[in-house]
Design a protein around this motif. Structure first.
Motif, PDB file in Angstrom:
ATOM      1  N   GLU A  13       0.826  -1.205   0.000  1.00 49.77           N
ATOM      2  CA  GLU A  13       0.000   0.000   0.000  1.00 49.77           C
ATOM      3  C   GLU A  13       0.864   1.260   0.000  1.00 49.77           C
ATOM      4  O   GLU A  13       0.507   2.265  -0.629  1.00 49.77           O
ATOM      5  CB  GLU A  13      -0.950  -0.001   1.196  1.00 49.77           C
ATOM      6  CG  GLU A  13      -2.110  -0.962   1.049  1.00 49.77           C
ATOM      7  CD  GLU A  13      -3.128  -0.837   2.160  1.00 49.77           C
ATOM      8  OE1 GLU A  13      -2.864  -0.075   3.128  1.00 49.77           O
ATOM      9  OE2 GLU A  13      -4.180  -1.492   2.073  1.00 49.77           O
ATOM     10  N   ARG A  17       0.557   4.225  -2.819  1.00 50.75           N
ATOM     11  CA  ARG A  17       0.266   5.609  -2.441  1.00 50.75           C
ATOM     12  C   ARG A  17       1.257   6.613  -3.036  1.00 50.75           C
ATOM     13  O   ARG A  17       1.023   7.811  -2.988  1.00 50.75           O
ATOM     14  CB  ARG A  17       0.225   5.741  -0.919  1.00 50.75           C
ATOM     15  CG  ARG A  17      -0.987   5.078  -0.298  1.00 50.75           C
ATOM     16  CD  ARG A  17      -1.116   5.339   1.183  1.00 50.75           C
ATOM     17  NE  ARG A  17      -2.181   4.544   1.781  1.00 50.75           N
ATOM     18  CZ  ARG A  17      -3.472   4.850   1.708  1.00 50.75           C
ATOM     19  NH1 ARG A  17      -3.848   5.958   1.086  1.00 50.75           N
ATOM     20  NH2 ARG A  17      -4.385   4.071   2.262  1.00 50.75           N
ATOM     21  N   PRO A  20      -1.329   7.231  -6.343  1.00 47.60           N
ATOM     22  CA  PRO A  20      -2.593   6.497  -6.145  1.00 47.60           C
ATOM     23  C   PRO A  20      -3.519   6.527  -7.350  1.00 47.60           C
ATOM     24  O   PRO A  20      -4.236   5.551  -7.599  1.00 47.60           O
ATOM     25  CB  PRO A  20      -3.223   7.193  -4.936  1.00 47.60           C
ATOM     26  CG  PRO A  20      -2.548   8.523  -4.846  1.00 47.60           C
ATOM     27  CD  PRO A  20      -1.165   8.321  -5.363  1.00 47.60           C
ATOM     28  N   ALA A  27      -4.963  -1.061  -6.860  1.00 47.61           N
ATOM     29  CA  ALA A  27      -5.303  -0.734  -5.468  1.00 47.61           C
ATOM     30  C   ALA A  27      -6.733  -1.138  -5.146  1.00 47.61           C
ATOM     31  O   ALA A  27      -7.008  -1.683  -4.063  1.00 47.61           O
ATOM     32  CB  ALA A  27      -5.106   0.760  -5.222  1.00 47.61           C
ATOM     33  N   SER A  28      -7.648  -0.887  -6.066  1.00 46.40           N
ATOM     34  CA  SER A  28      -9.046  -1.227  -5.855  1.00 46.40           C
ATOM     35  C   SER A  28      -9.229  -2.741  -5.749  1.00 46.40           C
ATOM     36  O   SER A  28      -9.941  -3.240  -4.868  1.00 46.40           O
ATOM     37  CB  SER A  28      -9.886  -0.664  -7.001  1.00 46.40           C
ATOM     38  OG  SER A  28     -11.247  -1.003  -6.860  1.00 46.40           O
ATOM     39  N   ALA A  31      -7.759  -3.982  -2.443  1.00 46.24           N
ATOM     40  CA  ALA A  31      -8.574  -3.555  -1.305  1.00 46.24           C
ATOM     41  C   ALA A  31      -9.792  -4.458  -1.133  1.00 46.24           C
ATOM     42  O   ALA A  31     -10.229  -4.728  -0.005  1.00 46.24           O
ATOM     43  CB  ALA A  31      -9.013  -2.110  -1.498  1.00 46.24           C
ATOM     44  N   TRP A 209     -10.625   3.640  -4.434  1.00 41.42           N
ATOM     45  CA  TRP A 209      -9.746   3.345  -3.300  1.00 41.42           C
ATOM     46  C   TRP A 209      -9.354   4.648  -2.618  1.00 41.42           C
ATOM     47  O   TRP A 209      -9.032   5.635  -3.293  1.00 41.42           O
ATOM     48  CB  TRP A 209      -8.495   2.626  -3.794  1.00 41.42           C
ATOM     49  CG  TRP A 209      -7.493   2.268  -2.729  1.00 41.42           C
ATOM     50  CD1 TRP A 209      -7.679   1.408  -1.693  1.00 41.42           C
ATOM     51  CD2 TRP A 209      -6.133   2.727  -2.623  1.00 41.42           C
ATOM     52  NE1 TRP A 209      -6.525   1.304  -0.944  1.00 41.42           N
ATOM     53  CE2 TRP A 209      -5.560   2.101  -1.489  1.00 41.42           C
ATOM     54  CE3 TRP A 209      -5.355   3.593  -3.383  1.00 41.42           C
ATOM     55  CZ2 TRP A 209      -4.254   2.331  -1.100  1.00 41.42           C
ATOM     56  CZ3 TRP A 209      -4.047   3.817  -2.989  1.00 41.42           C
ATOM     57  CH2 TRP A 209      -3.504   3.198  -1.868  1.00 41.42           C
ATOM     58  N   SER A 210      -9.419   4.659  -1.317  1.00 42.34           N
ATOM     59  CA  SER A 210      -8.873   5.742  -0.505  1.00 42.34           C
ATOM     60  C   SER A 210      -9.404   7.114  -0.927  1.00 42.34           C
ATOM     61  O   SER A 210      -8.642   8.066  -1.085  1.00 42.34           O
ATOM     62  CB  SER A 210      -7.344   5.719  -0.591  1.00 42.34           C
ATOM     63  OG  SER A 210      -6.772   6.577   0.367  1.00 42.34           O
ATOM     64  N   GLY A 211     -10.725   7.209  -1.126  1.00 45.02           N
ATOM     65  CA  GLY A 211     -11.341   8.486  -1.461  1.00 45.02           C
ATOM     66  C   GLY A 211     -11.235   8.889  -2.913  1.00 45.02           C
ATOM     67  O   GLY A 211     -11.669   9.984  -3.290  1.00 45.02           O
ATOM     68  N   CYS A 212     -10.675   8.024  -3.737  1.00 48.36           N
ATOM     69  CA  CYS A 212     -10.518   8.307  -5.172  1.00 48.36           C
ATOM     70  C   CYS A 212     -11.292   7.263  -5.972  1.00 48.36           C
ATOM     71  O   CYS A 212     -11.385   6.103  -5.584  1.00 48.36           O
ATOM     72  CB  CYS A 212      -9.052   8.242  -5.593  1.00 48.36           C
ATOM     73  SG  CYS A 212      -7.948   9.337  -4.679  1.00 48.36           S
ATOM     74  N   TYR A 245     -16.864   9.531  -3.331  1.00 48.46           N
ATOM     75  CA  TYR A 245     -15.425   9.650  -3.537  1.00 48.46           C
ATOM     76  C   TYR A 245     -15.090  11.093  -3.910  1.00 48.46           C
ATOM     77  O   TYR A 245     -15.445  11.545  -4.995  1.00 48.46           O
ATOM     78  CB  TYR A 245     -14.969   8.695  -4.651  1.00 48.46           C
ATOM     79  CG  TYR A 245     -15.444   7.269  -4.447  1.00 48.46           C
ATOM     80  CD1 TYR A 245     -14.857   6.446  -3.486  1.00 48.46           C
ATOM     81  CD2 TYR A 245     -16.491   6.749  -5.213  1.00 48.46           C
ATOM     82  CE1 TYR A 245     -15.294   5.150  -3.291  1.00 48.46           C
ATOM     83  CE2 TYR A 245     -16.938   5.456  -5.021  1.00 48.46           C
ATOM     84  CZ  TYR A 245     -16.340   4.657  -4.055  1.00 48.46           C
ATOM     85  OH  TYR A 245     -16.782   3.377  -3.861  1.00 48.46           O
TER      86      TYR A 245
END
Length: 279
Positions: A13, A17, A20, A27-28, A31, A209-212, A245
């Motif tokens: 991860e 990052r 990202p 990443a998606s 996750a 992923w992660s707000g994106c 997102y």
């Protein structure tokens, strides 16, 4: 170089990052499914230098290099081998170019025979709502409208890629159903009394992923093109995406100047470049 496992997730991860948006597809997947090959459905190779993970490569139906360390790319090409099992190579333009060249140089014909090479795909992003009004007809699609949405998705894929996504396994149908179940399918339906509904505009969240998130599969029915319907439709898509997102990204072929202007008008800015090699 070695195959990564769930024990490597924290270090992996950290690598993701570093970029990202470029790495959003992998990443998606990780996750949702984890990094263990038996869960992910494929291996992810990791390349360490001095004990630090500096590059990786997702080796599934889509071959996705992460990072552009030259020695790592060469090691990945060697490990992947002469037998091509992938549909595409995708990711950072530089890494895709290096990996494709390395595979062709090392293994020859099976990697050289491509169907298409899209070498320059601007990666665009926005973190604000568009300044124009969206089309309220664009909504999240529910399972009740699975069939017309699937028809539109098949039409989009066939037009964009040049082949049908249907292979007899039902995998594409399951994928579209999953998008709907996740609330990641958006579109507008035309309902006519006594006739089946049809989707005249569609778009998906392909990765998040992660707000994106990354928007893909944008399509409008051919007979409606040229009427500027895509502008308010995409404005609504961005608003719907940003309900979940805050950062919305997409990529587009560099020669599609009309689409690039549309996205720029909605507040998207170019932050990188991807590439795709199709087989």
């Amino acid at each position: 170089m070695r195959v990564l496992d769930q024990h490597d997730i924290a270090e992996f991860e950290q690598l993701l990052r570093r970029d990202p948006l470029t790495n959003l597809f992998v990443a998606s997947r990780v996750a949702h499914l984890g990094l263990a090959p038996e869960q992910l459905g494929c291996a992810v190779y990791g390349y360490h230098v001095g004990g630090e993970l500096v590059a990786a490569c997702h080796v599934g139906a889509n071959l996705v290099p992460i990072g552009d360390d030259r020695d790592a790319i060469d090691a990945f090409a060697e490990a992947i081998g002469p037998r091509r099992r992938v549909w595409s190579i995708m990711g950072s333009a530089q890494a895709v170019r290096q990996l494709h060249q390395g595979l062709v140089a090392r293994w020859g014909d099976s990697w050289a025979r491509t169907r298409d090479v899209r070498a320059h795909q601007p990666l665009m992003v926005t973190d604000t709502d568009p300044g124009i009004e969206g089309d309220p007809a664009i909504q999240r699609i529910g399972l009740a409208d699975y069939e017309p949405y699937l028809d539109a998705a098949i039409a989009m894929y066939t037009e964009e890629v040049g082949v049908t996504p249907l292979d007899g396994s039902g995998s594409y149908q399951r994928y579209v159903r999953m998008l709907i179940q996740m609330g990641h399918a958006m579109g507008a339906l035309q309902r006519v009394r006594g006739q089946a509904s049809r989707v005249w505009f569609k778009s998906d969240i392909g990765s998040a992923w992660s707000g994106c998130c990354q928007v893909q599969g944008v399509w409008i029915s051919p007979e409606l093109r040229g009427r500027r319907l895509s502008i308010p439709a995409m404005a609504q898509v961005v608003r719907l995406c940003r309900q979940r997102y805050p950062v919305v990204s997409l990529y587009v072929n560099d020669y599609n100047t009309r689409a690039r202007r549309l996205y720029q008008g909605l507040g998207f800015r170019t932050v990188g470049e991807l590439a795709t090699v199709l087989y």
